[in-house]
Motif scaffolding. Structure first.
Motif, PDB file in Angstrom:
ATOM      1  N   SER A  37      25.186  -7.682 -21.001  1.00  0.00           N
ATOM      2  CA  SER A  37      26.270  -6.699 -21.040  1.00  0.00           C
ATOM      3  C   SER A  37      27.448  -7.232 -21.842  1.00  0.00           C
ATOM      4  O   SER A  37      27.598  -8.444 -21.998  1.00  0.00           O
ATOM      5  CB  SER A  37      26.771  -6.425 -19.624  1.00  0.00           C
ATOM      6  N   ARG A  41      36.123  -9.212 -19.036  1.00  0.00           N
ATOM      7  CA  ARG A  41      36.665 -10.143 -18.028  1.00  0.00           C
ATOM      8  C   ARG A  41      36.583 -11.581 -18.551  1.00  0.00           C
ATOM      9  O   ARG A  41      35.748 -11.880 -19.413  1.00  0.00           O
ATOM     10  CB  ARG A  41      35.925  -9.991 -16.693  1.00  0.00           C
ATOM     11  N   TYR A  53      26.967 -12.887 -20.964  1.00  0.00           N
ATOM     12  CA  TYR A  53      27.661 -11.671 -21.408  1.00  0.00           C
ATOM     13  C   TYR A  53      28.002 -11.817 -22.882  1.00  0.00           C
ATOM     14  O   TYR A  53      28.010 -12.923 -23.414  1.00  0.00           O
ATOM     15  CB  TYR A  53      29.005 -11.520 -20.665  1.00  0.00           C
ATOM     16  N   TYR A  82      33.121  -3.434 -18.295  1.00  0.00           N
ATOM     17  CA  TYR A  82      31.743  -3.913 -18.430  1.00  0.00           C
ATOM     18  C   TYR A  82      30.935  -2.772 -19.034  1.00  0.00           C
ATOM     19  O   TYR A  82      31.149  -1.614 -18.663  1.00  0.00           O
ATOM     20  CB  TYR A  82      31.110  -4.219 -17.061  1.00  0.00           C
TER      21      TYR A  82
END
Ligand code: 5GP
Length: 197
Positions: A37, A41, A53, A82
């Protein structure tokens, strides 16, 4: 978009879904690949860009939203975006893989609704909110504030469990791993007989 199957694991943070997803990825006969993803963050601990990520800043993330590059995205926590990039799923499908997702409840249901005929959506249920708190504190990668934010969201997420195809109870990890393996293996075996997929 054509290609392999989509296997979604969603659950409140701390329910153990990441452990289950890693276990399934290690079963080579399932032919799974992890959907990485994008997130805005901050990086935690030993996380690597392009492995855990794709780490973006908020401006970059919003640009992808504007360009409609996401299959789904959520502001899971305030200012923490996200999302699943369409290009990520296409990349894995091009490798002939079934794609497995570790994503939040809303995102999981959104993908399920987009591809109802090729998606297995699984909800992982923790024993209790108290147990979730203990697990998140043990992980100790975040402040108490952040942990409390995750706990508050967990109660809301638990209510969506009935909308998933299956619920796996993660009360005992070995049982949960074995249940998850059987479930995914059966789904892939059954659905491979369907046309077009
Ligand atoms: P964490 O910060 O603990 O890595 O993830 C927080 C939550 O965001 C988890 O529930 C995780 O599954 C979810 N998440 C991770 N990637 C995605 C994504 O691409 N889309 C959505 N909707 N949620 C995601």
């Amino acid at each position: 978009m054509k290609g392999g199957k989509l296997i979604i694991f969603s659950a409140p943070s701390g329910s153990g879904k990441t452990t289950i997803v890693r276990h399934l990825l290690a079963q080579s006969e399932l032919n799974l690949a992890f959907s990485i993803s994008a997130t805005s963050r901050p990086r935690r601990g030993k996380e690597k860009n392009g492995e855990h990520y794709y780490f973006l800043n908020v401006t970059q993330f919003k640009k992808h939203i504007k360009n409609e590059d996401f299959l789904e995205w959520e502001e899971v926590y305030r200012d923490n975006f996200y999302g699943t990039l369409k290009s990520e799923v296409e990349r894995l499908w091009a490798q002939g893989k079934n794609v497995i997702f570790d994503i939040d409840v809303a995102g999981g249901l959104r993908i399920k609704n987009k591809f109802p005929d090729k998606t297995l959506a699984v909800f992982v249920k923790p024993p209790s909110i108290d147990e979730l708190k203990i697990r998140l504190k043990k992980r100790s990668t975040e402040s108490d504030d952040k942990i409390n934010m995750r706990i508050a969201k967990a109660s809301v997420e638990l209510a969506t469990a009935p909308q998933f195809d299956h619920i796996i109870k993660n009360y005992d990890l070995e049982t949960a791993l074995s249940d998850a393996h059987k479930l995914v293996a059966n789904y892939l075996a059954e659905s491979s007989f369907k046309k077009d997929e």
